[in-house]
Design a protein around this motif. Structure first.
Motif, short mmCIF file in Angstrom:
data_model
loop_
_atom_site.label_atom_id
_atom_site.label_comp_id
_atom_site.label_asym_id
_atom_site.label_seq_id
_atom_site.Cartn_x
_atom_site.Cartn_y
_atom_site.Cartn_z
N THR A 34 0.85 -1.19 0.00
CA THR A 34 0.00 0.00 0.00
C THR A 34 0.89 1.24 0.00
N LEU A 35 0.60 2.17 -0.89
CA LEU A 35 1.27 3.48 -0.87
C LEU A 35 0.66 4.32 0.23
N LEU A 36 1.49 4.72 1.20
CA LEU A 36 1.03 5.60 2.27
C LEU A 36 1.34 7.03 1.82
N ALA A 37 0.35 7.70 1.28
CA ALA A 37 0.53 9.04 0.73
C ALA A 37 0.58 10.05 1.88
N THR A 38 1.69 10.74 2.02
CA THR A 38 1.87 11.71 3.10
C THR A 38 2.18 13.07 2.51
N ASP B 154 -3.30 4.73 0.59
CA ASP B 154 -3.90 5.09 1.88
C ASP B 154 -3.44 6.49 2.28
N ILE B 155 -4.35 7.29 2.81
CA ILE B 155 -4.03 8.63 3.31
C ILE B 155 -4.49 8.74 4.75
N GLY B 156 -3.61 9.26 5.62
CA GLY B 156 -3.99 9.54 7.00
C GLY B 156 -4.75 10.85 7.07
N TRP B 157 -5.88 10.82 7.77
CA TRP B 157 -6.76 11.99 7.82
C TRP B 157 -6.07 13.17 8.50
N GLY B 158 -6.21 14.34 7.90
CA GLY B 158 -5.68 15.57 8.50
C GLY B 158 -6.78 16.62 8.57
N ASN B 159 -6.67 17.53 9.53
CA ASN B 159 -7.70 18.55 9.70
C ASN B 159 -7.26 19.92 9.20
N HIS B 160 -6.08 20.01 8.53
CA HIS B 160 -5.64 21.31 8.05
C HIS B 160 -6.49 21.77 6.86
N THR C 197 -6.76 6.02 -7.92
CA THR C 197 -7.79 5.16 -8.51
C THR C 197 -7.62 5.08 -10.02
N GLY C 198 -7.30 6.22 -10.64
CA GLY C 198 -7.07 6.23 -12.08
C GLY C 198 -5.88 5.38 -12.49
N ALA C 199 -4.94 5.19 -11.55
CA ALA C 199 -3.77 4.35 -11.82
C ALA C 199 -3.99 2.89 -11.43
N GLY C 200 -5.23 2.58 -11.06
CA GLY C 200 -5.55 1.19 -10.75
C GLY C 200 -5.38 0.80 -9.30
N LEU C 201 -5.14 1.79 -8.40
CA LEU C 201 -5.01 1.50 -6.97
C LEU C 201 -6.35 1.69 -6.28
N ARG C 202 -6.59 0.88 -5.26
CA ARG C 202 -7.82 1.03 -4.49
C ARG C 202 -7.57 1.98 -3.32
#
Length: 378
Positions: free
Chosen positions: A145-149, A182-188, A203-208
């Protein structure tokens, strides 16, 4: 290669089709005094020909056979600083790949057969490259899983967004390194727009897409984003109210709870009984790799789910196997011992599965099989 696992005292498994009915969602199928047949790494109902030279027989010694444990939440670990103090003879290879392999071997010995590993992106793709190599080892099976930060600073965030969407995600697609983003929720300010943009690009690249909660967010915003993007799961679900978890589950968004994590000020109990009583499936993971979180095996997660979430033993087993497979969109392949599925299973040195409740301090795992191959035996 055909395999017969004979002399099974008790075979236990959830049955995927039972999840269609709320009243039977947490029922285990129990078969006493049986055998299990495996062909080409998959479970089959066909008895192998005893005349074949390519039949392996494994004696279960009257033990308990169940599906392998699945971990839907593991963050790629950092190599600890103290490793540099060791002599080279003690640990000659000290890179991220080999350190991760050590940890995953421990998970395997505790009955873990599949792990979802969330990996942050970096400019050199070092972590993601290591993740790709981990997937090739197959034991345990690693789902990437890509952890997008994104940094908090606005200018840096803009550059990171551009790099993530224009470079990282296309490169990941080219290399086929991961399955989820996956993205960790942020409130900024602007987070929802950014998260939506990144997850749509993924999603466009085929990732869920997936989300996880690092601090209590604006719940309604998170719910709307998760449902609109049809994310697969939301991690750290203890932040969710039972009503919101129910709404997400109704929208086929799996709540993933992390019962071994006890943060300051957190509730001692995680209330999921209302969900369980309605037959709604929940997933439970280790949270390994999160900041200040000691590594936990899925065997200890099973125990914590019973203690802190007040799951019954069947509910805990199903949550750690079939439900976790569903949260990883893999239940057609793993999570239960049904014909056609991959032979991912563990053999326990127990006389009855209910003995698990008295064996929580040390996993009584005597054999682990992944893809029909014995990968651990004691």
């Amino acid at each position: 290669m055909d395999i017969i696992i004979s002399n099974i005292g008790q075979l236990i498994t959830p049955v995927e089709c039972a999840l269609d009915k709320a009243e039977s969602s947490y029922t285990l199928q129990i078969t006493n005094d049986t055998e299990l047949y495996i062909r080409n790494g998959r479970i089959t109902g066909e008895l192998p020909s005893q005349r074949s030279e390519h039949v392996q027989t494994i004696d279960a010694c009257r033990g308990v056979v169940m599906p392998g444990l699945i971990d839907p939440f593991w963050v790629m670990p950092n190599v600890p600083a103290w490793i540099d103090e060791l002599p080279e003879s003690k640990l000659p290879r000290r890179d991220l790949l080999n350190w991760s392999l050590r940890l995953f071997q421990r998970a395997l010995r505790s009955g873990g057969t599949t792990i979802e590993v969330k990996c942050p992106h970096d400019s050199a793709f070092e972590g993601l490259a290591a993740l790709g190599l981990l997937r090739r080892h197959h034991h345990p099976r690693v789902i990437g899983t890509l952890l997008a930060t994104l940094p908090e600073d606005g200018a840096d965030r803009d550059r990171s967004m551009s790099s993530l969407i224009g470079e990282v995600i296309p490169e990941i697609r080219r290399r086929r390194l991961v399955t989820f983003c996956d993205i960790g929720w942020g409130n900024h300010a602007g987070f929802i727009t950014e998260a939506r943009t990144v997850l749509r690009a993924a999603t466009g690249a085929g990732l869920r897409p997936k989300l996880h909660i690092e601090s209590a967010p604006k719940m309604k915003d998170m719910e709307q984003l998760a449902l609109s993007l049809e994310v697969a799961a939301i991690g750290c679900a203890s932040h969710l109210s039972p009503d919101m978890a129910r709404n997400l589950s109704d929208g086929h968004v799996f709540p993933v709870y992390l019962p071994t994590i006890r943060r300051e000020g957190a509730e001692e109990r995680i209330d999921v009984r209302a969900l369980l009583d309605q037959g709604l499936p929940i997933a439970v993971g280790s949270g390994n790799g999160l900041a200040e979180t000691p590594a936990r095996s899925m065997w200890s997660v099973l125990a914590s789910a019973m203690e802190r979430m007040q799951l019954s033993l069947p509910e805990a087993i199903i949550s750690c196997t079939l439900n976790n497979a569903m949260a990883m969109e893999m239940s057609h392949e793993v999570g239960s011992l049904e014909n056609g599925k991959l032979a991912d299973l563990i053999l326990l040195d127990l006389v009855d599965y209910r003995e698990i409740e008295t064996a929580m301090s040390f996993p009584p795992v005597s054999m682990v099989m992944v893809n029909g191959e014995i990968v651990h035996s004691s």
